[in-house]
Design a protein around this motif. Sequence first.
Motif, PDB file in Angstrom:
ATOM      1  N   MET A   1       2.030  -3.780   0.525  1.00 20.79           N
ATOM      2  CA  MET A   1       1.544  -4.407   1.754  1.00 20.79           C
ATOM      3  C   MET A   1       1.221  -5.860   1.460  1.00 20.79           C
ATOM      4  SD  MET A   1       0.993  -2.643   4.607  1.00 20.79           S
ATOM      5  CE  MET A   1       0.065  -1.135   4.518  1.00 20.79           C
ATOM      6  N   ARG A   4      -3.598 -10.192   3.292  1.00 16.03           N
ATOM      7  CA  ARG A   4      -4.034 -10.619   4.615  1.00 16.03           C
ATOM      8  C   ARG A   4      -4.131 -12.123   4.691  1.00 16.03           C
ATOM      9  NH1 ARG A   4      -3.422  -7.790   8.846  1.00 16.03           N
ATOM     10  NH2 ARG A   4      -5.035  -8.924   9.880  1.00 16.03           N
ATOM     11  N   LEU A  61      12.410  -7.833   0.036  1.00 16.08           N
ATOM     12  CA  LEU A  61      11.326  -6.850   0.060  1.00 16.08           C
ATOM     13  C   LEU A  61      10.188  -7.304  -0.844  1.00 16.08           C
ATOM     14  CD1 LEU A  61      10.388  -3.991   0.890  1.00 16.08           C
ATOM     15  CD2 LEU A  61      11.503  -3.143  -1.126  1.00 16.08           C
ATOM     16  N   SER A  64       8.408 -10.281   0.739  1.00 18.06           N
ATOM     17  CA  SER A  64       7.619  -9.984   1.939  1.00 18.06           C
ATOM     18  C   SER A  64       6.393  -9.172   1.587  1.00 18.06           C
ATOM     19  CB  SER A  64       8.466  -9.246   2.969  1.00 18.06           C
ATOM     20  OG  SER A  64       8.746  -7.943   2.529  1.00 18.06           O
ATOM     21  N   GLN A  65       6.414  -8.476   0.450  1.00 11.17           N
ATOM     22  CA  GLN A  65       5.217  -7.735   0.073  1.00 11.17           C
ATOM     23  C   GLN A  65       4.182  -8.635  -0.553  1.00 11.17           C
ATOM     24  OE1 GLN A  65       6.887  -4.674  -2.312  1.00 11.17           O
ATOM     25  NE2 GLN A  65       6.949  -3.211  -0.635  1.00 11.17           N
ATOM     26  N   HIS A  68       2.551 -13.413   3.004  1.00 12.90           N
ATOM     27  CA  HIS A  68       2.326 -13.086   4.403  1.00 12.90           C
ATOM     28  C   HIS A  68       3.308 -13.806   5.308  1.00 12.90           C
ATOM     29  CE1 HIS A  68      -0.186 -11.463   7.521  1.00 12.90           C
ATOM     30  NE2 HIS A  68      -0.388 -12.641   8.065  1.00 12.90           N
ATOM     31  N   GLU A  71       6.686 -12.157   5.420  1.00 15.64           N
ATOM     32  CA  GLU A  71       6.594 -10.934   6.226  1.00 15.64           C
ATOM     33  C   GLU A  71       6.698 -11.271   7.703  1.00 15.64           C
ATOM     34  OE1 GLU A  71       2.769  -9.152   6.141  1.00 15.64           O
ATOM     35  OE2 GLU A  71       3.489  -7.153   6.612  1.00 15.64           O
ATOM     36  N   SER A  75       9.590 -10.115  10.366  1.00 16.39           N
ATOM     37  CA  SER A  75       9.281  -9.351  11.579  1.00 16.39           C
ATOM     38  C   SER A  75       9.807 -10.068  12.811  1.00 16.39           C
ATOM     39  CB  SER A  75       7.784  -9.094  11.688  1.00 16.39           C
ATOM     40  OG  SER A  75       7.089 -10.293  11.859  1.00 16.39           O
TER      41      SER A  75
ATOM     42  N   ARG B  77      -6.819 -13.090  16.140  1.00 18.53           N
ATOM     43  CA  ARG B  77      -6.679 -12.303  14.920  1.00 18.53           C
ATOM     44  C   ARG B  77      -8.040 -12.019  14.328  1.00 18.53           C
ATOM     45  NH1 ARG B  77      -3.924 -12.768   9.566  1.00 18.53           N
ATOM     46  NH2 ARG B  77      -3.290 -14.911   9.957  1.00 18.53           N
ATOM     47  N   LEU B 133       6.399  -3.085   8.907  1.00 16.10           N
ATOM     48  CA  LEU B 133       7.529  -3.705   8.227  1.00 16.10           C
ATOM     49  C   LEU B 133       7.726  -3.107   6.851  1.00 16.10           C
ATOM     50  CD1 LEU B 133       9.514  -6.044   8.674  1.00 16.10           C
ATOM     51  CD2 LEU B 133       7.953  -7.461   7.382  1.00 16.10           C
ATOM     52  N   ASN B 134       8.981  -2.811   6.537  1.00 15.66           N
ATOM     53  CA  ASN B 134       9.354  -2.289   5.229  1.00 15.66           C
ATOM     54  C   ASN B 134       8.813  -0.909   4.926  1.00 15.66           C
ATOM     55  OD1 ASN B 134      10.947  -4.436   4.436  1.00 15.66           O
ATOM     56  ND2 ASN B 134       9.161  -5.603   3.793  1.00 15.66           N
ATOM     57  N   GLU B 135       8.321  -0.200   5.916  1.00 18.43           N
ATOM     58  CA  GLU B 135       7.974   1.204   5.705  1.00 18.43           C
ATOM     59  C   GLU B 135       8.963   2.062   6.476  1.00 18.43           C
ATOM     60  OE1 GLU B 135       5.256   2.561   4.090  1.00 18.43           O
ATOM     61  OE2 GLU B 135       4.505   0.648   3.387  1.00 18.43           O
TER      62      GLU B 135
END
Lengths: 268, 473
Positions: A1, A4, A61, A64-65, A68, A71, A75, B77, B133-135
């Motif tokens: 993930m 943040r 991948l 993006s992990q 942020h 990612e 998206s 946010r 995303l990515n899951e």
Amino acid sequence: MASRFPILCICLSPFSLSMFCVSVCQLMQRSCRQVTLLAAPSRYWSSIPVAPPSLQPRLLLFLSQRFHDIETILSWSSWFKNRGLRQKNFFYGYTQQNYGDNIAAAYYILSLKGGFRFAGQSEWFRSDRRGKFNWDFMNHRDTSIEEVDVSNTLINYTGLENLVKQRGLCTLSVSGCAEVDDWFLSRLHIFQDTLEELDISNCPRISVGGLAALQKLRGLRRLDVSSLPRLQNPGLVAILLEEMLPHCHVTAIGYDHSLIYSHTQTDG
Amino acid sequence: CSALRPNRNNNIFLNTDLENQFKAFREKAADAMPGSDWTPFEKNRSLPPERADIVIVGGGVVGWSIAYWLKQKEMIRDGVRVLVVERDPTYSQASTVLSAGGIRQQFSLPENIHLSMISADFMRNINEHLSVLNEDPVDLQFNHSGYLFLASEKVAHIMEENYRTQRYAGAKVSLLSTTQLKEKCPWINTDGVVLASYGLENEGWFDPWMLLNAFRRKAISMGVYQCFGEVTGFRYTTNTMTTAEGDTVDFRRIKYANVQMPNSLEYQPVECAIVVNAAGAFSGKVAEMMGIGLGLKDTIAGIPLPVEPRKRFIYVVHCPNGPGLDTPFLVDYSGVYFRREGLGGNYIAGMSPEEEEEPETNNLEVDHQFFQKIWPHLAHRVPAFECLKVTSAWAGFYDYNTFDQNGIVGMHPLVNNMFFATGFSGHGLQHSPAVGRAMAELILDGGFKTLDLSAFSFKRIMTKEPMLERNIV
């Protein structure tokens, strides 16, 4: 993930603009929160072992992990793809109002690059590879459509709304459509009296739950469920479908029914 | 400030005063930097944060749905800090995962029908809402086989009225006569059946664990805090006011929710602005912690939350000659229901017991003798079920609303910042996406915007006007 907090990647020079992108990304994040589709829709084939993906998806991948902003950019791309899909499947309300249901359905099918045949006629109206088609179908305002071939198009549940007024539909082919899923099949009950032939082969999203919804199509005579990747037990499902629809002939080719899998371990 | 005085053993680190001084220093630092969680000292990581805007008590599908929609609707946010507190990390007693997983639109109240329709729409587009995303994409394993309700002569008129309400609300339901029913399902014995109602679309069953995990994964990716612990009490302020007649009424406002860690006496008081009670079958206990129902008998404070756990059994049976792929979720007028499970001739069956025969709710043990009451009805309705074998069984709790078996959604009149989303009596799972959105609108927008659930508020319990749902299973 991904973390943040927007992490500035100083080490990689191609992303030296990320400091500028961060504030833009944070602003855009709000609007893109609405729809985040996966970057890899081909995961539906994940039950079949595949070779490890090539360098570029793995690199994306990994990035993006960790970052942020990457990612967020990924998206966005899936959001744009989803928007393109929705635009293809808009409800042709204006056409329906001004030219009638049949013309609206015909125009929708042709803009999807599919083909159809009016009832009582023998020639098909199709659009060619570049999307151009013959406008003669506008002369037949009052004839309903009898056969529809939208194989390998982007039709989905919302697009089916354009076709629901065609109560005389006999043949429907959605072979190879990536967006046809179980909910699409459950909506086909509208054609339960007249639909005789249905071809749903090669649709990657259909599973047993959707095939159970075909029980309502009492007039079905020919059903093609070949090469559905998500079916775990294709032979059993074909038998159950034949029991469920006794007057229907079920075609289920393209499956490996052999008892021994080709990738077994050497011993138990 | 007091200096660090060495104790008699000449070792300052054994001084118990040190802990208190560190705590005082932390609190002073927190006051100086308001709204920040930063602490220079390591705390127990499994404790919840010290401050949260909204604390959701209960980590079932309703609780996580509310958490997701709150984050979905926030305007900026990290606008709201949401904390979901769940007592059991294994979900061994949670009603969500023990449910049969059905969704239907065949209710008698229009609000229930709309809730189901909105939830079905949500589940159809679930990857638009809940994909990360990515899951892997969310796969609910939705079976679109529909619900089939059977009616005897006595209740056929109720079924017709319900059919009219359902069609008016937009549900796609069809009525079948006995001959049509026999044609559609040749394996049914239509003895005693006068009318049947079948759902054509958006009805069937799915995997509740996948839905719960989809909500949880998406909510956590949006920044919802998750804590495994039990809410054991609240710290609140009381505002006493007198009515015109001279009676006193206590208005309470929750300031802190005490979250106790599992298997430990350690607890964290979480300072919160709003508490949402989505504890399902155990919501009554949470409401009692606030004193709801503990007042004088004839006052509003004396009306308890009428939600209590009721145990229901589900039996897995195997019948080799049973109905095939087209088996709907069949609900007989005697109260017995069954549905297909998988492709191997397995079915799950159950029945709601009579009021007098309600089983004990202190554990989740299965009463296998109860199946002897279900079997005759099953065998009468489906002759193939005369030779079946019970392979397994489980029990789960309904968050049963003893007042009128419908959900309670809204605020409490006496507790100013406690919201309820409980008491759905077996429909919580199928209504969870819609209820989550309605609660998020109520909390963040101040009122219901897309679907008006004011009919489910606490008011009907105070005025003693039940809104009975005639079609419960």
